[in-house]
Design a protein around this motif. Structure first.
Motif, PDB file in Angstrom:
ATOM      1  N   GLU A   1       0.840  -1.195   0.000  1.00 54.76           N
ATOM      2  CA  GLU A   1       0.000   0.000   0.000  1.00 54.76           C
ATOM      3  C   GLU A   1       0.875   1.245   0.000  1.00 54.76           C
ATOM      4  N   PRO A   2       0.465   2.303  -0.710  1.00 56.30           N
ATOM      5  CA  PRO A   2       1.259   3.538  -0.696  1.00 56.30           C
ATOM      6  C   PRO A   2       1.290   4.152   0.708  1.00 56.30           C
ATOM      7  N   PHE A   3       2.362   4.916   0.974  1.00 57.39           N
ATOM      8  CA  PHE A   3       2.466   5.597   2.264  1.00 57.39           C
ATOM      9  C   PHE A   3       1.278   6.523   2.473  1.00 57.39           C
ATOM     10  N   VAL A   4       0.924   7.302   1.450  1.00 51.96           N
ATOM     11  CA  VAL A   4      -0.206   8.226   1.530  1.00 51.96           C
ATOM     12  C   VAL A   4      -0.948   8.256   0.196  1.00 51.96           C
ATOM     13  N   LYS A   5      -2.221   8.660   0.274  1.00 48.99           N
ATOM     14  CA  LYS A   5      -3.051   8.845  -0.915  1.00 48.99           C
ATOM     15  C   LYS A   5      -3.606  10.266  -0.865  1.00 48.99           C
ATOM     16  N   GLU A   6      -4.065  10.761  -2.012  1.00 46.04           N
ATOM     17  CA  GLU A   6      -4.699  12.071  -2.031  1.00 46.04           C
ATOM     18  C   GLU A   6      -5.903  12.030  -1.103  1.00 46.04           C
ATOM     19  N   GLY A   7      -6.048  13.060  -0.275  1.00 47.30           N
ATOM     20  CA  GLY A   7      -7.135  13.135   0.695  1.00 47.30           C
ATOM     21  C   GLY A   7      -6.760  12.647   2.077  1.00 47.30           C
ATOM     22  N   ASP A   8      -5.624  11.964   2.227  1.00 46.40           N
ATOM     23  CA  ASP A   8      -5.178  11.468   3.536  1.00 46.40           C
ATOM     24  C   ASP A   8      -4.697  12.628   4.409  1.00 46.40           C
ATOM     25  N   PHE A   9      -4.932  12.502   5.716  1.00 48.28           N
ATOM     26  CA  PHE A   9      -4.369  13.443   6.684  1.00 48.28           C
ATOM     27  C   PHE A   9      -3.005  12.897   7.093  1.00 48.28           C
ATOM     28  N   VAL A  10      -1.990  13.772   7.083  1.00 51.00           N
ATOM     29  CA  VAL A  10      -0.645  13.362   7.492  1.00 51.00           C
ATOM     30  C   VAL A  10      -0.178  14.214   8.661  1.00 51.00           C
ATOM     31  N   GLU A  11       0.615  13.601   9.517  1.00 48.08           N
ATOM     32  CA  GLU A  11       1.218  14.300  10.645  1.00 48.08           C
ATOM     33  C   GLU A  11       2.622  14.750  10.248  1.00 48.08           C
ATOM     34  N   LYS A  12       3.103  15.799  10.896  1.00 49.43           N
ATOM     35  CA  LYS A  12       4.475  16.235  10.687  1.00 49.43           C
ATOM     36  C   LYS A  12       5.391  15.077  11.063  1.00 49.43           C
ATOM     37  N   GLY A  13       6.350  14.755  10.184  1.00 55.02           N
ATOM     38  CA  GLY A  13       7.277  13.652  10.422  1.00 55.02           C
ATOM     39  C   GLY A  13       6.829  12.323   9.830  1.00 55.02           C
ATOM     40  N   GLN A  14       5.600  12.252   9.310  1.00 53.93           N
ATOM     41  CA  GLN A  14       5.097  11.019   8.709  1.00 53.93           C
ATOM     42  C   GLN A  14       5.743  10.820   7.338  1.00 53.93           C
ATOM     43  N   THR A  15       6.097   9.579   7.014  1.00 51.89           N
ATOM     44  CA  THR A  15       6.712   9.265   5.721  1.00 51.89           C
ATOM     45  C   THR A  15       5.690   9.428   4.609  1.00 51.89           C
ATOM     46  N   LEU A  16       6.093  10.179   3.563  1.00 51.40           N
ATOM     47  CA  LEU A  16       5.234  10.416   2.397  1.00 51.40           C
ATOM     48  C   LEU A  16       5.603   9.503   1.229  1.00 51.40           C
ATOM     49  N   CYS A  17       6.910   9.259   1.059  1.00 50.00           N
ATOM     50  CA  CYS A  17       7.397   8.482  -0.076  1.00 50.00           C
ATOM     51  C   CYS A  17       8.839   8.093   0.184  1.00 50.00           C
ATOM     52  N   ILE A  18       9.422   7.412  -0.786  1.00 54.65           N
ATOM     53  CA  ILE A  18      10.846   7.064  -0.755  1.00 54.65           C
ATOM     54  C   ILE A  18      11.456   7.577  -2.047  1.00 54.65           C
ATOM     55  N   ILE A  19      12.664   8.131  -1.946  1.00 48.58           N
ATOM     56  CA  ILE A  19      13.438   8.454  -3.133  1.00 48.58           C
ATOM     57  C   ILE A  19      14.708   7.609  -3.070  1.00 48.58           C
ATOM     58  N   GLU A  20      14.870   6.773  -4.105  1.00 52.49           N
ATOM     59  CA  GLU A  20      16.064   5.928  -4.193  1.00 52.49           C
ATOM     60  C   GLU A  20      17.144   6.699  -4.932  1.00 52.49           C
ATOM     61  N   ALA A  21      18.295   6.838  -4.287  1.00 51.26           N
ATOM     62  CA  ALA A  21      19.443   7.511  -4.895  1.00 51.26           C
ATOM     63  C   ALA A  21      20.688   6.683  -4.594  1.00 51.26           C
ATOM     64  N   LEU A  22      21.380   6.258  -5.626  1.00 52.36           N
ATOM     65  CA  LEU A  22      22.599   5.448  -5.480  1.00 52.36           C
ATOM     66  C   LEU A  22      22.342   4.199  -4.640  1.00 52.36           C
TER      67      LEU A  22
END
Length: 146
Positions: free
Chosen positions: A88-109
């Protein structure tokens, strides 16, 4: 001088398993893709591409600039909405998020970097598709602060 350093870096990466490298310094952006032949010990010739143009980004409307907090990519990499394929995605449009909550991952190297919300609020728009490459500073989410 800068060109010599780039050549030195390319030479050092010749016999490694690195397939792609992007370096930006002093206004010069260099992207290199190594063509590796499967089963061969030595890499195929290098293909070098230089770009000076920024990648086009979706500009926020005036309403979005004033009413929403824009979460921007803190690095270049690959955007992932979920912690694993099929999850399941971390968040969807319309979801309430708290400060510090993970939104996504960015893979770098090959490092997975969790991107956290800097505000509490409602996710109003997700601007990037799963698995899409992102640039530094590219808008990822619009969050309506609460």
């Amino acid at each position: 001088m800068l060109l010599d350093k780039v050549k030195e870096l390319l030479k050092a990466l010749e016999n490694t398993s690195v397939e792609e490298l992007e370096v930006e310094t002093e206004g010069l952006k260099v992207r290199v893709k190594f063509k590796r032949e499967k089963g061969a010990g030595a890499p195929a010739p290098l293909q070098e591409t230089k770009t000076a143009e920024p990648v086009a980004q979706e500009a926020p409307s005036e309403e979005e600039k004033t009413n929403y907090y824009v979460v921007e990519a803190p690095m270049v990499g690959t955007f992932y909405r979920a912690p694993a394929p099929g999850a399941e995605p971390f968040v969807k449009e319309g979801d309430f998020v708290e400060k510090g909550q993970t939104l996504c991952i960015i893979e770098a190297l090959k490092v997975m970097n969790e991107i956290e919300s800097e505000v509490s609020g409602i996710v109003r728009k997700i601007l990037v598709e799963n698995g899409q490459p992102v640039e530094y500073g590219q808008p990822l989410f619009y969050i309506e602060p609460r």
